[in-house]
Write an enzyme that holds these catalytic residues in place. Structure first.
Site, PDB file in Angstrom:
ATOM      1  CG  LEU B 103      -1.970  -1.103   1.235  1.00 42.85           C
ATOM      2  CD1 LEU B 103      -2.703  -1.114   2.557  1.00 42.85           C
ATOM      3  CD2 LEU B 103      -2.953  -0.941   0.081  1.00 42.85           C
ATOM      4  CE  LYS B 104       1.311   4.177   4.651  1.00 42.93           C
ATOM      5  NZ  LYS B 104       1.100   5.523   5.106  1.00 42.93           N
ATOM      6  CG  ASN B 105       5.775   0.478  -4.335  1.00 47.35           C
ATOM      7  OD1 ASN B 105       5.494   0.905  -5.446  1.00 47.35           O
ATOM      8  ND2 ASN B 105       6.945   0.005  -4.026  1.00 47.35           N
TER       9      ASN B 105
END
Lengths: 308, 310
Positions: B103-105
């Site tokens: 999700l944080k990529n």
């Protein structure tokens, strides 16, 4: 000071030194794409802690040069493609170690080559900078470019005026800045935008009071700072928010005592290092931003950091 | 199940290139790290000979599944896709679950933009975004990507887009990302042109009703003040509204520090309002927002200065 209000300097120095010897841990390899950033963060933390000697200069330079491409760009680690973010870290490490002469000895005309690599990533129409030949654009890259170029006295290589007007187009209705025009305001982006304008000598373009208010609203009741309205606190914003407030000369608008105690609660008092919030696992990213935050708060014994 | 290449006949022509950092990898202890390190060795080898092939797609997919933040891998995958003229729809079908896992990529979103730009249609993207936001409704990458879609496909005046944004705010009235998106649609899409009067009224009413639900919520206050400024209305336009939450005759019943803050501004502009403005700022410094006492006191100081100047 009571023990829970003390910064464990020795522990943090040890923690940073240990980072490069943990090669048997998977984490080390999975973060290879950040190696040069990590080195810069660790080195800066050691300088602020008053222990610049804790990482040997020659070995650091050898590693940094092994990431340098003929193009003048740096990769994250040997064999990685050149990218803006690592080039900036490379230049920052060289500047920290006062090593631009070593650079010339390693690569003739190296300083200028690096400057030209960075300049080549500017979009001359819009003034923005890309991260690499792939073309992802973001104000992080713009700030990094100006930061590295100013450290090398090579700002004249780029179109500053265009860069400045791009930064201005990222200003939002709440007085803060986002990653691109219209994108939500975010503390990290405020730092990059205000930093870029400061380097470019155009801080007059910032609505200082409005932005100062937005930044000071980032402080929560527990003393910690968040990155956006209605989000949770995180130690790294101690740096992004406070350095921005310091550039605007409004650091006194937040409660520094409460923030100091919040940052200190994020320490691992046994193994060293700082985490995003109390009780979480530590990493080098939060360690540097926590320590840099304390340095801005003039925590006793720390070297004072330049907010830009 | 770990995947290895050294005994795979499809890869027998490739000699993996070890990492060139002088040291050996003491990785034997961890099977997963072994797998990662071997796959990277094969990637370096195919990159060295500029191979663009189906198996390179498989290899990059494998590496990304282990470490999606490795930007070189994405770059090389993207180049391979374009050299092979591979199906972009297949790429999206693979990207969807990959994005959900990471999700944080950052890299994933840039890659997605390139692919959707190539496909030239936002079809299916809204469903995908909804799934992403179910995991984290304030994910910065997702909202930035949504803005890119609006710009790329000209959706500023799209009714569906506005309705969706309202649903997001309705689901969580404190979601600042959703408020920002509404601003982006309403004001950002107008490219500096003045807002029509009916839109100004609609937006003010909308923000006001959200504030009535949660008077201490920063987002709609910022939005409301932003609209008033954008429409070049005086801030006193909001006086009656602010009084709903902060009647200074009853200093113990203040429902919103933001309303007090606004009232301080409004009073300061009134002819005999300076004392009231001071009172509001004092309440903020002492009771309703003491953590920023220095700031409120600074504002109070400004009041005195302007008095001297006048």
């Amino acid at each position: 000071m009571p023990p829970e209000m003390q910064l464990c300097v020795e522990k943090h120095v040890k923690y940073i030194q240990s980072l490069d010897t943990r090669k048997d841990e998977l984490e080390y390899w999975l973060t290879e794409h950040l190696r040069l950033n990590g080195l810069y963060w660790g080195l800066t933390a050691l300088h602020l802690l008053g222990h610049p000697e804790a990482l040997p200069r020659a070995a650091v330079l050898e590693f940094v040069f092994s990431c340098l491409h003929q193009s003048g760009g740096f990769g994250a680690a040997p064999g990685h493609d050149a990218h803006m973010l690592y080039t900036v870290s490379g230049v920052q490490i060289l500047a920290t170690l006062d090593a631009f002469d070593d650079l010339e000895a390693h690569m003739e005309g190296g300083r200028l080559k690096i400057g030209q690599y960075i300049a080549s990533l500017q979009n001359t129409e819009t003034g923005t900078f890309a991260g690499d030949e792939w073309g992802e654009q973001d104000t992080r890259f713009l700030y990094g470019a100006l930061n590295a170029l100013s450290l090398m006295d090579l700002l004249f290589l780029v179109d500053l005026e265009n860069a400045v007007s791009h930064v201005q187009s990222c200003a939002n209705f709440d007085g803060a800045y986002g990653t691109s025009p219209g994108a939500e305001s975010h503390s990290g982006q405020v730092f990059t935008c205000v930093g870029a304008l400061t380097i470019a000598g155009r801080r007059d373009l910032v609505d200082e009071e409005k932005l100062g208010v937005w930044l000071s609203e980032r402080q929560l009741k527990n003393g910690g700072l968040n990155g956006r309205p209605e989000k949770k606190e995180d130690v790294c914003y101690s740096w992004w928010v406070m350095s921005s407030l310091a550039m605007l000369d409004k650091l006194h608008w937040i409660d520094s005592e409460k923030l100091t105690s919040f940052i200190l609660q994020c320490q691992d008092p046994e193994l060293g290092g700082l985490a995003d919030r109390p009780g979480d696992a530590v990493d080098v990213f939060h360690t540097i931003f926590g320590i840099a935050g304390l340095s801005l708060l003039k925590y006793p014994g720390l070297i004072e950091v330049d907010p830009v | 199940m770990p995947i290895f290449y050294h005994d795979d006949p499809e890869w027998s022509d490739i000699e993996p290139l070890p990492q060139d950092d002088g040291g050996l990898h003491p990785l034997a202890a961890i099977a997963y790290a072994d797998e990662y390190s071997e796959a990277m060795g094969y990637l370096r080898a195919v990159m060295a000979k500029n191979e663009f092939s189906q198996r390179v797609l498989g290899l990059t997919e494998h590496i990304i599944s282990m470490n999606p933040a490795h930007y070189t891998v994405w770059l090389y995958r993207s180049r391979t896709l374009s050299e092979l003229k591979a199906s972009l729809h297949d790429e999206i079908a693979w990207l969807n679950p990959t994005a959900l896992k990471h999700l944080k990529n950052y890299q994933i979103w840039h890659h997605r933009q390139t692919i959707i730009d190539g496909i030239n249609s936002p079809k299916g993207e809204h469903e995908f975004i909804a799934t992403m936001l179910e995991q984290d409704s304030k994910n910065y990458h997702v909202w930035s990507y949504r803005q890119w879609l609006v710009k790329r496909f000209g959706l500023f005046d799209d009714k569906e887009e506005m309705r969706w944004t309202e649903d997001m705010i309705h689901a969580d009235v404190r979601n600042n990302s959703a408020w920002n998106h509404r601003w982006f649609l309403v004001v950002g899409g107008r490219d500096g042109k003045t807002l029509p009067e009916n839109v100004v009224k609609r937006e003010m009413d909308y923000a006001k009703s959200a504030i009535r639900k949660a008077p201490q919520n920063q987002s709609p206050w910022n939005y409301l003040k932003g609209i008033v400024r954008e429409a070049k209305l005086p801030v006193s336009t909001l006086k009656d509204f602010a009084l709903e939450f902060a009647d200074m005759r009853r200093p113990d019943d203040i429902y919103s520090s933001h309303a007090l803050d606004l009232l301080a501004d409004i009073y300061a502009e009134e002819e005999n309002g300076k004392e009231e403005a001071k009172k509001a700022l004092e309440l903020l410094a002492s009771k309703y927002d003491p953590i920023r006492a220095h700031y409120w006191n600074f504002r109070k100081g400004l009041l005195d200065q302007s008095g001297v100047a006048a």
